[in-house]
Design an enzyme around this catalytic site. Structure first.
Site, short mmCIF file in Angstrom:
data_model
loop_
_atom_site.label_atom_id
_atom_site.label_comp_id
_atom_site.label_asym_id
_atom_site.label_seq_id
_atom_site.Cartn_x
_atom_site.Cartn_y
_atom_site.Cartn_z
N THR A 119 7.70 13.53 -11.02
CA THR A 119 8.70 12.34 -10.65
C THR A 119 10.00 12.87 -10.25
O THR A 119 10.49 13.97 -10.89
CB THR A 119 8.81 11.41 -11.87
N TYR A 136 9.89 9.28 -20.37
CA TYR A 136 9.01 9.37 -19.33
C TYR A 136 9.35 10.45 -18.48
O TYR A 136 8.35 11.44 -18.52
CB TYR A 136 9.00 8.12 -18.53
#
Length: 253
Positions: A47, A71
């Protein structure tokens, strides 16, 4: 190819241990099992969140990694595990740092299915199809052109194309690398909502809410590295197309 993972920033802030277990510990166990069974070429979905709230307008793969939520931190840790494994296990990997994947297959074969989604385009499509009463904008006091967060949205079909190119390359070569997956163009939350209003030729109920904890103001890719390496040109770099395909998918789900 490893796509699995939990992806909600707000949930990761609330339950950091959950993201440590699912995104890091379980992924690590999976990769170790792959290596033990002689599967040593890995493509991993990471990401843009690993860069954190970068001060660069267009983020490069060489920029510092400063994840600001659990995350993104879980993804960074797995990236590091793969990099170290490539030294010790004689494995190869291509790490793909997704920016904001959106849209749906234009033939309606696949698209985003998620309950209680925080994905902006999913939320906007739910509002456009009357499944959701209103859109809540999480923060309008960012240092951006209209005060709302800015993201680089890449169509899912271009992401699929990127994976196919990466896989073919990895089959033929024993070279590990990392690439950004984005268009290098950012749209604000208000711009996305405005474009959907144009598509449906109708109003959408919008309310302002507080910022989400540990959210990033601006995230735009510098994707020159992948474009040059693979002579890649995106096919679906168009916000209107991204929204229309997502909307058509939402209508049948």
């Amino acid at each position: 190819m490893h796509f699995a993972g939990l992806t909600r920033v707000d949930e990761s802030v609330k339950y950091p241990e959950k993201y440590q277990i699912h995104n890091f510990e379980k992924s690590k166990a999976f990769f170790k099992n792959c290596f033990q069974n002689n599967i040593k070429k890995i493509i991993f979905s990471s990401t843009a969140g690993v860069y954190g709230d970068s001060h660069s307008e267009y983020v490069k793969e060489t920029d510092d990694l400063k994840p600001i939520n659990p995350y993104a931190e879980s993804k960074r840790k797995i990236e590091n595990f793969l990099i170290e494994s490539s030294k010790n296990e004689k494995t190869q990997h291509i790490i793909l740092r997704y920016f904001n994947v959106a849209g749906a297959d234009e033939n309606k074969r696949s698209g985003l299915i998620s309950k209680s989604s925080t994905n902006l385009i999913k939320v906007v499509c739910e509002a456009a199809t009357k499944k959701r009463e209103k859109i809540i904008i999480n923060g309008n006091d960012y240092k951006t052109k209209d005060g709302t967060a800015i993201r680089d949205f890449i169509h899912v079909s271009d992401i699929a194309d990127i994976h196919a190119l990466a896989a073919n390359y990895l089959f033929k070569n024993s070279i590990s690398d990392i690439y950004n997956c984005g268009y290098g163009q950012g749209y604000s939350v208000k711009e996305v909502i405005g474009e959907m209003k144009n598509i449906i030729n109708d109003k959408l109920k919008v309310e302002m809410g507080p910022r989400r904890e540990k959210d990033i103001a601006v995230s735009i890719a510098n994707s020159d590295k992948f474009k040059k390496k693979f002579n890649w040109k995106p096919k679906f770099n168009n916000l209107n197309y991204i929204l229309k395909t997502a909307l058509e998918w939402e209508k049948i789900n």
